[in-house]
Design an enzyme around this catalytic site. Structure first.
Site, PDB file in Angstrom:
ATOM      1  CB  SER A  55      -0.490  -0.165   1.279  1.00  0.00           C
ATOM      2  OG  SER A  55      -1.555  -1.190   0.937  1.00  0.00           O
ATOM      3  CE1 TYR A 164      -5.157   2.285   3.533  1.00  0.00           C
ATOM      4  CE2 TYR A 164      -6.920   0.213   2.577  1.00  0.00           C
ATOM      5  CZ  TYR A 164      -5.568   0.905   2.937  1.00  0.00           C
ATOM      6  OH  TYR A 164      -4.066   0.613   1.858  1.00  0.00           O
ATOM      7  CG  ASN A 166      -7.199  -1.522  -0.796  1.00  0.00           C
ATOM      8  OD1 ASN A 166      -6.467  -1.343  -0.275  1.00  0.00           O
ATOM      9  ND2 ASN A 166      -8.260  -2.537  -0.234  1.00  0.00           N
TER      10      ASN A 166
END
Length: 271
Positions: A55, A164, A166
């Site tokens: 990440s 959070y 992705n």
């Protein structure tokens, strides 16, 4: 440092480790511990092995996005639906007409994450990935990753709170490619890896690029628009726009959390 790596390699779920020591930003040594494969097989991990940085790729993608903003080619308040009309037209992202580049960078867009097979009730990233984390041959299309998140609950109103996801950076990678006309790997190389002298860092576009040479194999793909590998020897090479693989974690682990997918196309020529 060596003892710390050996202790880490003995931890439950860890195969081996690679590490380096720096003083005032200058490397003073590298080392490794543990084995390349499960059960102590495969020999010792070379200290100069490549490893996926997972990440941390997000920081690089955000940097490229902000460079484009500085060049006047993009605005932090530009709407996702205007930048990627297909996600709105095909209903791939709920409220795409309200979500901004700024919100995706900050993880405040409310877009749910695509990683876990079973996300948390509030739409945030769950623990268990929805695909085989040991499968290093499957190619994932960014739009498919985005689709997997569509049926999941939003994490909040656009701009309301941090959560959070992705999916934010999968979309930002697509925005970079749409604005520049180049694949994400080429932009990262031209704007960051090349100018900064990162000659051993690259972004694999699709298998088997991620497994060439000496690589410390990680378990789980991490969440981002792509995956950068450090301590390697191959620079990012141009590929087709809209293609990359989800990234993986930095340490050579047999279990752990990190980003993700499902609904995959196996060995597809599409990304």
């Amino acid at each position: 440092m060596q003892k710390a790596m050996e202790d880490l390699a003995k931890a439950h779920g860890v195969v081996g480790s690679v590490g380096g020591a720096y003083v005032d930003g200058k490397p003073i040594g590298v080392g490794s511990a543990g084995s390349r494969l499960l059960g102590g097989k495969g020999g010792k991990i070379p200290a100069n092995s490549r490893f996926r940085i997972g990440s941390q790729t997000k920081e690089m993608v955000a940097t490229v996005v902000l460079q484009l903003v500085g060049e006047g080619r993009l605005g932090v308040d530009d709407k996702l639906a205007d930048l990627l009309p297909e996600v709105a037209e095909n209903d791939l992202v709920e409220r795409a007409g309200e979500i901004t580049v700024r919100q995706m960078i900050r993880h405040t867009s409310g877009i749910p994450d695509w990683y876990a097979g079973k996300p948390n009730p509030d739409g945030s990233e769950g623990e268990d990935p929805s695909f085989d984390v040991f499968d290093f041959t499957t190619h994932y299309r960014p739009l498919d990753l985005v689709k997997w998140s569509r049926a999941r609950p939003r994490t909040g109103e656009p701009g309301e709170k941090w959560s959070y996801s992705n999916t934010n950076y999968t979309l930002l990678g697509m925005v970079v490619e749409r604005v520049t006309g180049h694949d994400l790997a080429a932009e990262l190389h031209g704007r960051l890896f090349g100018p900064l002298g990162m000659t051993k860092t690259y972004l694999p576009l699709k298998p088997p690029e991620a497994s060439r040479g000496r690589t410390a194999t990680a378990t789980t793909p991490t969440p981002t628009a792509g995956r950068a590998t450090s301590t390697g020897s191959t620079p990012a090479s141009p590929g087709r726009p809209g293609e990359w693989c989800p990234p993986r974690t930095t340490s050579a682990r047999t279990s752990g959390r990190s980003p993700r997918a499902s609904c995959c196309r196996r060995n597809s020529s599409e990304s």
